[in-house]
Design a protein around this motif. Structure first.
Motif, PDB file in Angstrom:
ATOM      1  N   ASP A   1       0.542  -1.246  -0.016  1.00 20.74           N
ATOM      2  CA  ASP A   1      -0.070   0.146   0.044  1.00 20.74           C
ATOM      3  C   ASP A   1       1.144   1.864   0.352  1.00 20.74           C
ATOM      4  O   ASP A   1       1.835   1.832   1.361  1.00 20.74           O
ATOM      5  CB  ASP A   1      -1.078   0.163   1.328  1.00 20.74           C
ATOM      6  N   ALA A   2       0.656   2.173  -1.088  1.00 27.21           N
ATOM      7  CA  ALA A   2       1.492   3.178  -1.032  1.00 27.21           C
ATOM      8  C   ALA A   2       0.474   4.593  -0.729  1.00 27.21           C
ATOM      9  O   ALA A   2       1.539   5.390  -0.815  1.00 27.21           O
ATOM     10  CB  ALA A   2       1.810   3.640  -2.837  1.00 27.21           C
ATOM     11  N   GLY A   3      -0.224   4.646  -0.630  1.00 30.06           N
ATOM     12  CA  GLY A   3      -0.866   5.330   0.059  1.00 30.06           C
ATOM     13  C   GLY A   3      -1.890   6.296  -0.826  1.00 30.06           C
ATOM     14  O   GLY A   3      -2.503   5.626  -1.042  1.00 30.06           O
ATOM     15  N   PRO A   4      -1.644   7.734  -0.864  1.00 30.54           N
ATOM     16  CA  PRO A   4      -2.942   8.547  -2.158  1.00 30.54           C
ATOM     17  C   PRO A   4      -2.577   8.449  -3.211  1.00 30.54           C
ATOM     18  O   PRO A   4      -1.646   8.361  -3.239  1.00 30.54           O
ATOM     19  CB  PRO A   4      -3.346   9.440  -0.349  1.00 30.54           C
ATOM     20  N   LEU A   5      -3.469   8.670  -3.605  1.00 30.50           N
ATOM     21  CA  LEU A   5      -3.517   8.871  -5.198  1.00 30.50           C
ATOM     22  C   LEU A   5      -2.583   9.677  -5.753  1.00 30.50           C
ATOM     23  O   LEU A   5      -1.608   8.926  -6.769  1.00 30.50           O
ATOM     24  CB  LEU A   5      -4.480   9.562  -6.116  1.00 30.50           C
TER      25      LEU A   5
END
Length: 203
Positions: free
Chosen positions: A163-167
């Motif tokens: 999971d790399a976070g927000p867009l």
């Protein structure tokens, strides 16, 4: 899952093969679109029963290809990279203060968008399980459900999904893709390699 893959080029076909092997039900919905021109493409007809779409066209065709996907419904997983020819050959069209994924999100408000399947080549995605350790695949998105589906599908086809976070993190993922492309095409590594995470104390 029933998954519509928008784009029938190398990436679309590789993902269809890998997802089918993992027990999913992918359907290729469009042939790949020629970069920089070509014939107009008929509007995409939504896939009945689709639980997710994967966008695997050239980036510049994204808005046209997604026109029939109703915002706020099923997740769309963006596997594109905004590539363009520069003075030194293939490069990112823009980056670091924007991303292709964010531009899609701005153009199609409400789309349940996540960035994934863009940081390695089609040959790797077709059979990630043959690599040891497992290759890494990052997913980013502001829609939590879309990001969860991206992580699950990446895991299902053999990646260590992160999971790399927000867009906004798509700016980093698209640059990461450019590193893979540069090593494959300019630095002699070829297309049969992948990045992986290695943690201290693991064999």
């Amino acid at each position: 899952m029933h998954i519509g893959i928008i784009g029938g080029g190398h990436v679309g076909q590789a993902l269809a093969l890998a997802l089918r092997r993992a027990g999913h039900h992918p359907t290729l919905l469009l042939r790949d679109l020629a970069r920089g021109g070509g014939d107009a493409v008929a509007p995409l007809a939504p896939l009945p029963g689709a639980e997710a779409y994967i966008l695997a066209t050239p980036h510049e065709a994204a808005e046209e290809a997604l026109a029939a996907v109703e915002p706020g419904t099923v997740p769309v997983l963006d596997a594109t990279n905004p590539l363009a020819m520069g003075p030194d050959g293939l490069d990112l069209a823009f980056g670091f203060d924007d991303s292709g994924a964010e531009r899609i999100a701005r153009a199609l408000p409400g789309l349940r968008l996540a960035k994934v399947f863009n940081t390695t080549g089609a040959d790797v995605m077709a059979d990630a399980a043959r690599f040891t350790p497992r290759p890494v695949m990052f997913a980013a998105g502001d829609d939590g459900y879309a990001r969860t589906i991206a992580i699950q599908l990446a895991t299902d086809i053999g990646f260590e999904a992160v999971d790399a976070g927000p867009l906004r993190a798509a700016r980093l993922l698209e640059a990461h893709a450019m590193l893979w492309i540069d090593l494959a095409m300019r630095r002699g590594l070829g297309r049969d390699f992948a990045f992986a995470l290695r943690r201290a104390g693991t064999p």
